[in-house]
Design an enzyme around this catalytic site. Sequence first.
Site, PDB file in Angstrom:
ATOM      1  N   TYR A 133     -16.354  -8.279   6.337  1.00  0.00           N
ATOM      2  CA  TYR A 133     -15.126  -7.638   7.004  1.00  0.00           C
ATOM      3  C   TYR A 133     -14.926  -7.534   8.537  1.00  0.00           C
ATOM      4  O   TYR A 133     -14.004  -7.535   9.242  1.00  0.00           O
ATOM      5  CB  TYR A 133     -13.974  -7.494   6.197  1.00  0.00           C
ATOM      6  CG  TYR A 133     -12.773  -7.776   6.073  1.00  0.00           C
ATOM      7  CD1 TYR A 133     -12.224  -6.304   7.099  1.00  0.00           C
ATOM      8  CD2 TYR A 133     -12.268  -8.465   6.382  1.00  0.00           C
ATOM      9  CE1 TYR A 133     -10.635  -7.075   6.719  1.00  0.00           C
ATOM     10  CE2 TYR A 133     -11.108  -8.592   5.847  1.00  0.00           C
ATOM     11  CZ  TYR A 133     -10.322  -8.152   6.676  1.00  0.00           C
ATOM     12  OH  TYR A 133      -8.618  -7.457   7.142  1.00  0.00           O
ATOM     13  N   SER A 144      -7.327  -6.701  11.465  1.00  0.00           N
ATOM     14  CA  SER A 144      -6.941  -4.415  10.836  1.00  0.00           C
ATOM     15  C   SER A 144      -7.454  -3.446  11.007  1.00  0.00           C
ATOM     16  O   SER A 144      -7.557  -3.787  12.338  1.00  0.00           O
ATOM     17  CB  SER A 144      -7.829  -5.168   9.456  1.00  0.00           C
ATOM     18  OG  SER A 144      -7.986  -4.431   8.576  1.00  0.00           O
TER      19      SER A 144
HETATM   20  N1  LIG Z   1      -4.044  -7.314   2.491  1.00  0.00           N
HETATM   21  C1  LIG Z   1      -4.681  -7.080   3.737  1.00  0.00           C
HETATM   22  O1  LIG Z   1      -4.923  -5.642   2.653  1.00  0.00           O
HETATM   23  C2  LIG Z   1      -5.003  -7.122   5.266  1.00  0.00           C
HETATM   24  C3  LIG Z   1      -5.134  -8.367   5.501  1.00  0.00           C
HETATM   25  N2  LIG Z   1      -5.265  -8.684   6.080  1.00  0.00           N
HETATM   26  C4  LIG Z   1      -5.595  -9.255   6.965  1.00  0.00           C
HETATM   27  O2  LIG Z   1      -4.582  -9.923   6.925  1.00  0.00           O
HETATM   28  C5  LIG Z   1      -4.954 -12.117   6.982  1.00  0.00           C
HETATM   29  C6  LIG Z   1      -3.913 -11.958   5.481  1.00  0.00           C
HETATM   30  O3  LIG Z   1      -4.415 -11.792   4.638  1.00  0.00           O
HETATM   31  P1  LIG Z   1      -3.917 -12.141   3.144  1.00  0.00           P
HETATM   32  O4  LIG Z   1      -2.230 -12.666   3.460  1.00  0.00           O
HETATM   33  O5  LIG Z   1      -3.381 -10.794   2.925  1.00  0.00           O
HETATM   34  O6  LIG Z   1      -5.067 -12.727   3.100  1.00  0.00           O
HETATM   35  P2  LIG Z   1      -4.997 -14.083   1.999  1.00  0.00           P
HETATM   36  O7  LIG Z   1      -6.456 -14.401   1.495  1.00  0.00           O
HETATM   37  O8  LIG Z   1      -3.362 -13.989   1.400  1.00  0.00           O
HETATM   38  O9  LIG Z   1      -3.994 -15.067   3.276  1.00  0.00           O
HETATM   39  C7  LIG Z   1      -5.426 -15.876   3.471  1.00  0.00           C
HETATM   40  C8  LIG Z   1      -5.063 -17.542   4.206  1.00  0.00           C
HETATM   41  O10 LIG Z   1      -5.666 -18.283   4.167  1.00  0.00           O
HETATM   42  C9  LIG Z   1      -6.574 -19.340   4.173  1.00  0.00           C
HETATM   43  N3  LIG Z   1      -8.150 -19.515   4.184  1.00  0.00           N
HETATM   44  C10 LIG Z   1      -9.379 -18.550   4.043  1.00  0.00           C
HETATM   45  N4  LIG Z   1      -9.802 -19.353   4.588  1.00  0.00           N
HETATM   46  C11 LIG Z   1      -9.860 -20.484   5.182  1.00  0.00           C
HETATM   47  C12 LIG Z   1     -10.287 -21.065   6.171  1.00  0.00           C
HETATM   48  N5  LIG Z   1     -11.456 -21.663   6.257  1.00  0.00           N
HETATM   49  N6  LIG Z   1      -9.631 -22.028   6.664  1.00  0.00           N
HETATM   50  C13 LIG Z   1      -7.863 -22.346   6.500  1.00  0.00           C
HETATM   51  N7  LIG Z   1      -7.301 -21.054   6.082  1.00  0.00           N
HETATM   52  C14 LIG Z   1      -8.310 -20.338   5.213  1.00  0.00           C
HETATM   53  C15 LIG Z   1      -6.638 -18.497   2.358  1.00  0.00           C
HETATM   54  O11 LIG Z   1      -7.114 -19.469   1.617  1.00  0.00           O
HETATM   55  P3  LIG Z   1      -8.071 -20.210   0.189  1.00  0.00           P
HETATM   56  O12 LIG Z   1      -7.359 -18.548  -0.471  1.00  0.00           O
HETATM   57  O13 LIG Z   1      -7.545 -20.821  -0.216  1.00  0.00           O
HETATM   58  O14 LIG Z   1      -8.907 -18.596   0.354  1.00  0.00           O
HETATM   59  C16 LIG Z   1      -5.385 -17.493   2.459  1.00  0.00           C
HETATM   60  O15 LIG Z   1      -4.279 -18.801   2.083  1.00  0.00           O
HETATM   61  C17 LIG Z   1      -6.294 -11.872   7.461  1.00  0.00           C
HETATM   62  O16 LIG Z   1      -6.684 -12.252   7.903  1.00  0.00           O
HETATM   63  C18 LIG Z   1      -6.351 -10.763   6.672  1.00  0.00           C
HETATM   64  O17 LIG Z   1      -8.103 -10.536   7.299  1.00  0.00           O
HETATM   65  C19 LIG Z   1      -5.757  -7.091   7.587  1.00  0.00           C
HETATM   66  C20 LIG Z   1      -5.015  -6.183   7.525  1.00  0.00           C
HETATM   67  C21 LIG Z   1      -5.212  -5.915   5.715  1.00  0.00           C
HETATM   68  C1  LIG Z   2     -11.991   4.788   6.872  1.00  0.00           C
HETATM   69  C2  LIG Z   2      -9.978   5.747   6.628  1.00  0.00           C
HETATM   70  C3  LIG Z   2      -9.352   5.838   5.575  1.00  0.00           C
HETATM   71  C4  LIG Z   2      -8.617   4.450   5.064  1.00  0.00           C
HETATM   72  C5  LIG Z   2      -9.088   3.312   5.192  1.00  0.00           C
HETATM   73  C6  LIG Z   2      -8.735   2.366   4.808  1.00  0.00           C
HETATM   74  C7  LIG Z   2      -8.837   2.628   2.987  1.00  0.00           C
HETATM   75  C8  LIG Z   2      -8.359   0.808   5.400  1.00  0.00           C
HETATM   76  C9  LIG Z   2      -8.550  -0.005   4.391  1.00  0.00           C
HETATM   77  C10 LIG Z   2      -7.926  -1.186   5.207  1.00  0.00           C
HETATM   78  C11 LIG Z   2      -7.837  -2.250   5.014  1.00  0.00           C
HETATM   79  C12 LIG Z   2      -8.277  -3.083   3.598  1.00  0.00           C
HETATM   80  C13 LIG Z   2      -7.223  -3.330   5.929  1.00  0.00           C
HETATM   81  C14 LIG Z   2      -7.575  -4.781   5.399  1.00  0.00           C
HETATM   82  O1  LIG Z   2      -7.997  -5.623   6.628  1.00  0.00           O
HETATM   83  C15 LIG Z   2      -7.654   6.479   6.239  1.00  0.00           C
HETATM   84  C16 LIG Z   2      -7.437   6.741   5.218  1.00  0.00           C
HETATM   85  C17 LIG Z   2      -6.964   5.634   7.192  1.00  0.00           C
HETATM   86  C18 LIG Z   2      -8.101   7.461   6.874  1.00  0.00           C
HETATM   87  C19 LIG Z   2      -8.966   7.646   8.493  1.00  0.00           C
HETATM   88  C20 LIG Z   2     -10.443   6.555   7.740  1.00  0.00           C
END
Ligand SMILES: NC(=O)C1=CN([C@@H]2O[C@H](COP(=O)(O)OP(=O)(O)OC[C@H]3O[C@@H](n4cnc5c(N)ncnc54)[C@H](OP(=O)(O)O)[C@@H]3O)[C@@H](O)[C@H]2O)C=CC1
Ligand SMILES: CC1=C(/C=C/C(C)=C/C=C/C(C)=C/C=O)C(C)(C)CCC1
Length: 302
Positions: free
Chosen positions: A187, A174
């Site tokens: 996180y 992320s």
């Molecule tokens: N959404 C966002 O804004 C962002 C997401 N990410 C990253 O992208 C990846 C996917 O995110 P996203 O698709 O949005 O999340 P979701 O919650 O939609 O999907 C995550 C999946 O992982 C499963 N999961 C959780 N815990 C476990 C476990 N212990 N064993 C096996 N499976 C598990 C969840 O199951 P269940 O639903 O039952 O928990 C779910 O199906 C993550 O690593 C997230 O951190 C990165 C940047 C931004």
């Molecule tokens: C802090 C920060 C910002 C905001 C970032 C945010 C809100 C990120 C959220 C990310 C998520 C939710 C990731 C999940 O995996 C900006 C606007 C880029 C400017 C620079 C500093």
Amino acid sequence: MIFLMDLQMMLLDMIYFILRNTVRAVLRPRIKPIDGELVLITGSGGGLGRLFAQEFTKRGAEVVLWDVDGAANERTAKLVRDLGGKAHAYTLDVTKREEVYRYADVVRKDLGRDVTMLVNNAGVVAGQRVLDCPDELIEKTIGVNCLALFWQTVKAFLPQMKAQDHGHIVTIASVLGLFSTGCVEDYCASKFAAVGFHESLAHELLAEEVEGVKTTLVCPYIVDTGMFEGCKIEEMELVLPPLEPQYCVEQAMNAILIDQPLVCIPRLTYLPVLCRLLPWESNVVSYRFMGSDKCMYPFIEA
Ligand SMILES: NC(=O)C1=CN([C@@H]2O[C@H](COP(=O)(O)OP(=O)(O)OC[C@H]3O[C@@H](n4cnc5c(N)ncnc54)[C@H](OP(=O)(O)O)[C@@H]3O)[C@@H](O)[C@H]2O)C=CC1
Ligand SMILES: CC1=C(/C=C/C(C)=C/C=C/C(C)=C/C=O)C(C)(C)CCC1
């Protein structure tokens, strides 16, 4: 004098633009074929994992789906089969390392071959202020987002990839693994750890001259999957709206298929990564100015 400087800057810009596009046109990166690859995706029942499963299937790969939510995982498997692909769904908790090792053996026995591409995608977030957050939720976030990478990658699948000198480790981290904001301590800690794990592993493979095992670190900004429902920055909506999940996965696939080591999605998020080099106080001021110091408030209060 200023006019001459502006002219000089404009000329420099033009030269840079021409050079960059010439290099890109000449050295267009080769997109690798992945038909026949066996791709294991964790968290395949969720927003991004489900889309990854479909995108790999469209390019001819066979997918192994690991998720703790069996019903959601089966829905992903059906979508893959509807695309004419092969999907093998397993329900397990990736934080339980003995389960990970056991199911890795089950996959090898069921399919008669090794996983060649691993997408460490499963992720969770506590979504609470750290002082209100139960210890179990903190441990769960670290377990899913960080420790599971060790069990799946290092212990379950990497040895075979190294033996074959063929494989690809994809870590879905992320932007919050490259810079931070408030109210997501669990996180951020887990994603910074995931970045550290991935980069150290990548350096190790390169130092050992293991050319055949590639790595890609994927660092997306907010994606509209519901995981961070409510998180947004009014002031930045025009410049940085939450990403469409399909767009995010396509950008990640473009990087994976040219063996790009790192991709921040969107590119604009490379900027705050660089700003970390500036003095802490200047980041505090710019965060406050952009409203990114409190961007998690709507999310944790949802
Ligand atoms: N959404 C966002 O804004 C962002 C997401 N990410 C990253 O992208 C990846 C996917 O995110 P996203 O698709 O949005 O999340 P979701 O919650 O939609 O999907 C995550 C999946 O992982 C499963 N999961 C959780 N815990 C476990 C476990 N212990 N064993 C096996 N499976 C598990 C969840 O199951 P269940 O639903 O039952 O928990 C779910 O199906 C993550 O690593 C997230 O951190 C990165 C940047 C931004
Ligand atoms: C802090 C920060 C910002 C905001 C970032 C945010 C809100 C990120 C959220 C990310 C998520 C939710 C990731 C999940 O995996 C900006 C606007 C880029 C400017 C620079 C500093």
